[in-house]
Design a protein around this motif. Structure first.
Motif, PDB file in Angstrom:
ATOM      1  N   GLY A  80       0.819  -1.212   0.000  1.00  0.00           N
ATOM      2  CA  GLY A  80       0.000   0.000   0.000  1.00  0.00           C
ATOM      3  C   GLY A  80       0.848   1.254   0.000  1.00  0.00           C
ATOM      4  O   GLY A  80       0.503   2.257  -0.640  1.00  0.00           O
ATOM      5  N   LEU A  81       1.964   1.208   0.715  1.00  0.00           N
ATOM      6  CA  LEU A  81       2.872   2.360   0.777  1.00  0.00           C
ATOM      7  C   LEU A  81       3.532   2.597  -0.588  1.00  0.00           C
ATOM      8  O   LEU A  81       3.631   3.735  -1.056  1.00  0.00           O
ATOM      9  CB  LEU A  81       3.936   2.102   1.851  1.00  0.00           C
ATOM     10  N   VAL A  82       3.981   1.515  -1.222  1.00  0.00           N
ATOM     11  CA  VAL A  82       4.597   1.632  -2.550  1.00  0.00           C
ATOM     12  C   VAL A  82       3.573   2.146  -3.563  1.00  0.00           C
ATOM     13  O   VAL A  82       3.889   2.984  -4.417  1.00  0.00           O
ATOM     14  CB  VAL A  82       5.178   0.279  -3.000  1.00  0.00           C
ATOM     15  N   ASP A  83       2.345   1.665  -3.467  1.00  0.00           N
ATOM     16  CA  ASP A  83       1.297   2.108  -4.377  1.00  0.00           C
ATOM     17  C   ASP A  83       1.056   3.609  -4.235  1.00  0.00           C
ATOM     18  O   ASP A  83       0.940   4.336  -5.241  1.00  0.00           O
ATOM     19  CB  ASP A  83      -0.001   1.350  -4.101  1.00  0.00           C
ATOM     20  N   ALA A  84       1.008   4.090  -3.000  1.00  0.00           N
ATOM     21  CA  ALA A  84       0.803   5.523  -2.766  1.00  0.00           C
ATOM     22  C   ALA A  84       1.984   6.329  -3.317  1.00  0.00           C
ATOM     23  O   ALA A  84       1.793   7.404  -3.910  1.00  0.00           O
ATOM     24  CB  ALA A  84       0.608   5.790  -1.283  1.00  0.00           C
ATOM     25  N   ALA A  85       3.209   5.824  -3.131  1.00  0.00           N
ATOM     26  CA  ALA A  85       4.386   6.516  -3.656  1.00  0.00           C
ATOM     27  C   ALA A  85       4.336   6.575  -5.182  1.00  0.00           C
ATOM     28  O   ALA A  85       4.697   7.592  -5.784  1.00  0.00           O
ATOM     29  CB  ALA A  85       5.656   5.815  -3.187  1.00  0.00           C
ATOM     30  N   CYS A  86       3.894   5.495  -5.813  1.00  0.00           N
ATOM     31  CA  CYS A  86       3.758   5.492  -7.272  1.00  0.00           C
ATOM     32  C   CYS A  86       2.784   6.574  -7.725  1.00  0.00           C
ATOM     33  O   CYS A  86       3.042   7.303  -8.698  1.00  0.00           O
ATOM     34  CB  CYS A  86       3.271   4.130  -7.746  1.00  0.00           C
ATOM     35  N   ARG A  87       1.664   6.685  -7.030  1.00  0.00           N
ATOM     36  CA  ARG A  87       0.673   7.687  -7.416  1.00  0.00           C
ATOM     37  C   ARG A  87       1.210   9.103  -7.189  1.00  0.00           C
ATOM     38  O   ARG A  87       0.893  10.031  -7.950  1.00  0.00           O
ATOM     39  CB  ARG A  87      -0.625   7.464  -6.637  1.00  0.00           C
ATOM     40  N   LEU A  88       2.046   9.276  -6.164  1.00  0.00           N
ATOM     41  CA  LEU A  88       2.635  10.590  -5.903  1.00  0.00           C
ATOM     42  C   LEU A  88       3.616  10.965  -7.007  1.00  0.00           C
ATOM     43  O   LEU A  88       3.577  12.087  -7.534  1.00  0.00           O
ATOM     44  CB  LEU A  88       3.338  10.568  -4.542  1.00  0.00           C
TER      45      LEU A  88
END
Length: 291
Positions: A133-141
């Motif tokens: 979930g953290l990596v996914d959020a970083a990707c979206r950022l």
């Protein structure tokens, strides 16, 4: 691992040569490396570091941690660390996304969530298993770099999600602790800001302790426990790193750089510089310029 691969592809698309680059998204920097590096001292601000490809060793005091695509790094307070990229090549570059921690937003989120703080002896630096979930959020950022018009509205929302996920992770109790205004970590953080703002001046422990709202003995004990160095050792590393920058980037002589960061004795400056960087100032700078 699919999102990690996507993060690597996005960093590759927005970087073209080795180095660390501030992006258009506030507090987000992208890092690319084409070869393993020598151990390099630098001040790491409070941040989340997500490696998308390669690996790195980070050291403070006598402690070392290794992180990679399967483990992220959290730095809770500004720390002088020694970084060492372990895996990188032109064919498979080292890719990392560094996201600065907005302490005001973190404190607001902690207040909204409530809950207990952390034991006072926890370190300010940690490597934790990667969270999809953290990596996914970083990707979206990072993906907001492709739609600059969305950055102002969407970046704060994604940052808040990242902070939420960090608070829910293994290092969450420490981040919750630093957000507490009366915590020892918050007091140490104030001491760090005092040192960083006046590192080139003669600082008394009494003045640093007063700024932090602590006794001298409490400051020394908690500062050492959380940063693995004393306040004076912390100041010394800041001085030497700034002197190195002045010589490398601005062409300052060793004597003028040492004086600019607060050293009265050239011999003491040279001796302490060599202890930190492994070579006297002139030789160290020459080696870096040839690299």
């Amino acid at each position: 691992m699919e999102r990690v691969t996507q993060l690597a592809a996005m960093i590759a698309r927005h970087t073209y040569e080795p180095g660390m680059f501030a992006s258009a998204v506030p507090r987000v920097s992208l890092i690319r490396g084409h070869a393993p590096t020598d151990p390099t001292p630098a001040v790491y601000e409070a941040s989340l570091c997500l490696i998308a490809q390669g690996s790195k060793r980070i050291s403070v005091g006598g402690d070392s941690l290794i992180y990679d695509a399967a483990n992220y790094l959290v730095v809770s307070v500004d720390l002088p660390l020694v970084g060492h990229v372990l895996e990188a090549s032109p064919e498979r570059p080292y890719f990392c996304c560094a996201i600065g921690l907005d302490m005001t937003a973190l404190a607001d989120l902690v207040v909204a969530q409530g809950g207990p703080g952390a034991p006072t002896g926890m370190p300010a630096l940690a490597v934790c298993p990667s969270d999809p979930g953290l990596v996914d959020a970083a990707c979206r950022l990072v993906a907001l770099l492709d739609t600059p018009g969305d950055i102002a509205m969407l970046a704060p929302l994604i940052e808040r999600e990242i902070l939420y996920r960090l608070l829910a992770g293994p290092h969450g109790p420490m981040l919750r602790h630093i957000a507490a205004g009366d915590s020892h970590l918050r007091q140490v953080s104030r001491a760090i800001q005092t040192i960083r703002s006046s590192f080139d001046k003669q600082l008394r422990i009494r003045d640093i302790a007063d700024a932090a709202g602590m006794s001298e003995s409490s400051l020394h004990a908690h500062f050492k426990a959380m940063t693995r160095m004393t306040p004076i050792e912390y100041q010394k590393q800041l001085r030497l790193q700034e002197a190195r920058r002045l010589m490398l980037a601005e062409g300052a002589s060793a004597g003028s750089a040492g004086f600019a960061v607060g050293y009265d004795s050239p011999s003491q400056f040279s001796r302490e510089y060599r202890r930190l960087f492994g070579a006297p100032p002139r030789r160290d700078i020459a080696q870096m310029q040839r690299a």
